[in-house]
Design a protein around this motif. Structure first.
Motif, PDB file in Angstrom:
ATOM      1  N   ASP A 113       0.982  -0.959   0.035  1.00 34.06           N
ATOM      2  CA  ASP A 113       0.645   0.176   0.468  1.00 34.06           C
ATOM      3  C   ASP A 113       0.711   1.078   0.515  1.00 34.06           C
ATOM      4  OD1 ASP A 113      -1.680   2.307   2.100  1.00 34.06           O
ATOM      5  OD2 ASP A 113      -2.397   0.878   1.125  1.00 34.06           O
ATOM      6  N   ALA A 114       0.760   2.014  -1.065  1.00 31.17           N
ATOM      7  CA  ALA A 114       1.737   2.562  -1.395  1.00 31.17           C
ATOM      8  C   ALA A 114       1.393   4.284  -0.275  1.00 31.17           C
ATOM      9  CB  ALA A 114       1.239   4.086  -2.744  1.00 31.17           C
ATOM     10  N   ASN A 115       0.239   4.595   0.278  1.00 30.01           N
ATOM     11  CA  ASN A 115       0.187   5.306   1.320  1.00 30.01           C
ATOM     12  C   ASN A 115       0.675   4.987   2.800  1.00 30.01           C
ATOM     13  OD1 ASN A 115      -1.149   7.392  -0.331  1.00 30.01           O
ATOM     14  ND2 ASN A 115      -3.052   6.023  -0.018  1.00 30.01           N
ATOM     15  N   ALA A 116       0.443   3.548   2.785  1.00 29.89           N
ATOM     16  CA  ALA A 116       1.617   3.056   4.615  1.00 29.89           C
ATOM     17  C   ALA A 116       3.021   3.070   4.413  1.00 29.89           C
ATOM     18  CB  ALA A 116       0.878   1.277   4.242  1.00 29.89           C
ATOM     19  N   VAL A 117       3.157   3.312   2.721  1.00 34.96           N
ATOM     20  CA  VAL A 117       4.549   3.166   3.264  1.00 34.96           C
ATOM     21  C   VAL A 117       5.250   4.988   3.125  1.00 34.96           C
ATOM     22  CG1 VAL A 117       6.935   3.330   1.091  1.00 34.96           C
ATOM     23  CG2 VAL A 117       4.942   1.183   0.938  1.00 34.96           C
ATOM     24  N   LYS A 118       4.155   5.610   2.680  1.00 36.59           N
ATOM     25  CA  LYS A 118       4.691   6.787   2.623  1.00 36.59           C
ATOM     26  C   LYS A 118       5.054   7.292   4.690  1.00 36.59           C
ATOM     27  CE  LYS A 118       2.605   9.475  -0.967  1.00 36.59           C
ATOM     28  NZ  LYS A 118       1.436   9.962  -1.615  1.00 36.59           N
ATOM     29  N   THR A 119       3.728   6.362   4.986  1.00 32.11           N
ATOM     30  CA  THR A 119       3.863   7.077   6.641  1.00 32.11           C
ATOM     31  C   THR A 119       4.889   5.951   7.293  1.00 32.11           C
ATOM     32  OG1 THR A 119       1.288   7.390   6.739  1.00 32.11           O
ATOM     33  CG2 THR A 119       2.535   6.294   9.223  1.00 32.11           C
ATOM     34  N   TYR A 120       5.233   5.017   6.743  1.00 31.63           N
ATOM     35  CA  TYR A 120       6.363   4.208   7.489  1.00 31.63           C
ATOM     36  C   TYR A 120       7.600   5.186   7.085  1.00 31.63           C
ATOM     37  CZ  TYR A 120       8.357  -0.387   8.167  1.00 31.63           C
ATOM     38  OH  TYR A 120       9.586  -1.201   9.107  1.00 31.63           O
ATOM     39  N   GLU A 121       7.913   5.736   6.205  1.00 33.13           N
ATOM     40  CA  GLU A 121       9.217   6.269   6.009  1.00 33.13           C
ATOM     41  C   GLU A 121       9.139   7.237   6.421  1.00 33.13           C
ATOM     42  OE1 GLU A 121      10.100   4.429   1.364  1.00 33.13           O
ATOM     43  OE2 GLU A 121       9.093   6.428   1.790  1.00 33.13           O
ATOM     44  N   MET A 122       8.480   7.907   6.796  1.00 37.19           N
ATOM     45  CA  MET A 122       8.175   9.212   7.532  1.00 37.19           C
ATOM     46  C   MET A 122       8.774   9.024   9.110  1.00 37.19           C
ATOM     47  SD  MET A 122       4.723  11.226   7.241  1.00 37.19           S
ATOM     48  CE  MET A 122       4.122  11.722   5.699  1.00 37.19           C
ATOM     49  N   ASN A 123       8.350   7.669   8.892  1.00 37.87           N
ATOM     50  CA  ASN A 123       8.650   7.142  10.761  1.00 37.87           C
ATOM     51  C   ASN A 123       9.802   6.389  11.088  1.00 37.87           C
ATOM     52  OD1 ASN A 123       6.716   8.425  12.329  1.00 37.87           O
ATOM     53  ND2 ASN A 123       5.769   7.736  10.975  1.00 37.87           N
ATOM     54  N   PHE A 124      10.708   6.272  10.179  1.00 31.97           N
ATOM     55  CA  PHE A 124      12.005   5.124  10.064  1.00 31.97           C
ATOM     56  C   PHE A 124      12.502   4.929   8.744  1.00 31.97           C
ATOM     57  CE2 PHE A 124       7.885   2.469  12.092  1.00 31.97           C
ATOM     58  CZ  PHE A 124       8.323   1.733  13.184  1.00 31.97           C
ATOM     59  N   LYS A 125      13.502   5.653   9.565  1.00 31.67           N
ATOM     60  CA  LYS A 125      15.094   6.062   8.240  1.00 31.67           C
ATOM     61  C   LYS A 125      15.247   4.958   7.917  1.00 31.67           C
ATOM     62  CE  LYS A 125      13.067   9.800   8.892  1.00 31.67           C
ATOM     63  NZ  LYS A 125      12.553  10.232   7.793  1.00 31.67           N
TER      64      LYS A 125
END
Length: 355
Positions: free
Chosen positions: A60-72
């Motif tokens: 899910d592309a939107n879930a990926v966006k939130t994931y990448e905001m919080n994990f580097k």
């Protein structure tokens, strides 16, 4: 209405476990069906710097966006797990896999292994977990799913999953746990599966017991006045009431529900639907001017939906967890996610075994 009751000490990587794995050992983990990283977060809280995520997959592309905001991370998140070659995944010690719940959920059609959604065979995705773990033979496989998985197809589906893990060489432990027993005000029962590779498996592994069932909705409600956009219009509220009355007349229990501040929420669900089942009364609103297009006027009873941040607290996410996408995406992501304190409690038990 202090949030400290649920969020204190829940920052990523936090751990209250004084024992330590050999400092020369860092356990690699992979995060399959990663969503917004709830399972990973719980394990990081339990293991601290003794765990490192080396691979993640989420379609899910939107879930990926939130994931990448919080994990580097220093890797790109992979997409469709069915197209992933297990040989291209880095070696890992722990597999985290909250495979999709909709195929087994009581709220869905419960098609199980026959479920297909937009070309994605959600019910068979567990076997991609098995395929990957058969090749890499990690120390631990951790899975989470809806309680309905245990009873689907008269228990046959769950038996197949457990049998598959056994055939791969794992000793399996499982238990249904309720989020309301772990410091969040949400009635959410889920099945948790912990599989240890046979050569390191304990004879007995007790998944955690209740830690804190005292938290109620008033502990997670926003301290400040929230936007008028979360308040229902009088016309929509009237529609909900008529809808519930029709169902009640047929003997059904479906309908909206306004939760008491001293109670807990019902489960926030996969897909983010059902916000009307967890309405609250908040009479602090001062300006009733709509900021979105609505039919009628903003209701004067103070009835509103919970905000995405409040939903995040229902799932035990820390206050510094970034929620920056549109509400429609956040509700879906949080409803699809896991309760972080439950994951942390289980991960601490797993850490004890690995030590």
């Amino acid at each position: 209405m202090s949030k400290n009751k649920i969020s204190k000490g829940l920052g990523a990587g936090a751990s209250n476990n004084n024992k330590s794995i050999d400092e020369s050992v860092v356990l690699n983990s992979i995060d399959l069906f990663a969503g917004i990283g709830g399972i990973r977060l719980g394990f990081e809280q339990a293991f601290g710097d003794r765990i490192k995520t080396v691979y993640a997959s989420e379609w899910d592309a939107n879930a990926v966006k939130t994931y990448e905001m919080n994990f580097k991370d220093d890797f790109e998140i992979a997409g469709d797990i069915t197209e992933i070659n297990e040989k291209e995944i880095p070696s890992f010690d722990i597999c985290l896999a909250g495979f999709p719940c909709q195929a087994f959920s009581l709220a869905g059609r419960r098609l199980g292994f026959d479920d297909d959604y937009k070309g994605m065979a959600r019910g068979t995705l567990f076997f991609d977990v098995a395929r990957i773990c058969e090749y890499h033979k990690p120390k631990v496989i951790f899975c989470e799913n809806v309680k309905g998985l245990t009873s689907h197809d008269k228990g046959k589906t769950f038996k197949i999953i457990l049998g598959t893990l056994n055939e791969l060489g794992y000793t399996v432990f499982h238990k249904v746990l309720n989020s309301k027993d772990f410091g969040v005000p949400q009635n959410r029962e889920r099945i948790y599966i912990v599989a240890f590779r046979n050569d390191i498996a304990p004879k007995i592994f007790n998944l955690p017991e209740k830690t804190n069932d005292s938290v109620v909705l008033s502990d997670i409600i926003e301290d400040k006045i929230v936007s008028v956009k979360y308040y229902l219009s009088n016309q929509y509220l009237d529609t909900l009431r008529k809808h519930r009355a029709r169902h009640e007349a047929k003997g059904n229990g479906f309908g909206y529900e306004v939760r008491n501040h001293n109670s807990i929420a019902g489960a926030i669900v996969c897909g983010g639907m059902g916000r009307e089942r967890n309405l609250i009364i908040d009479d602090r609103l001062e300006d009733y001017t709509p900021v979105t297009h609505i039919k009628g006027e903003v209701n004067r009873e103070g009835i509103r939906k919970m905000t995405p941040r409040e939903w995040a607290r229902l799932q035990g996410f820390p206050e510094d967890y970034k929620l920056e996408l549109a509400d429609v995406h956040l509700y879906k992501q949080l409803g699809n996610s896991v309760t972080v304190p439950v994951i942390r409690a289980i991960a601490e038990k797993i850490r004890e075994v690995l030590e």
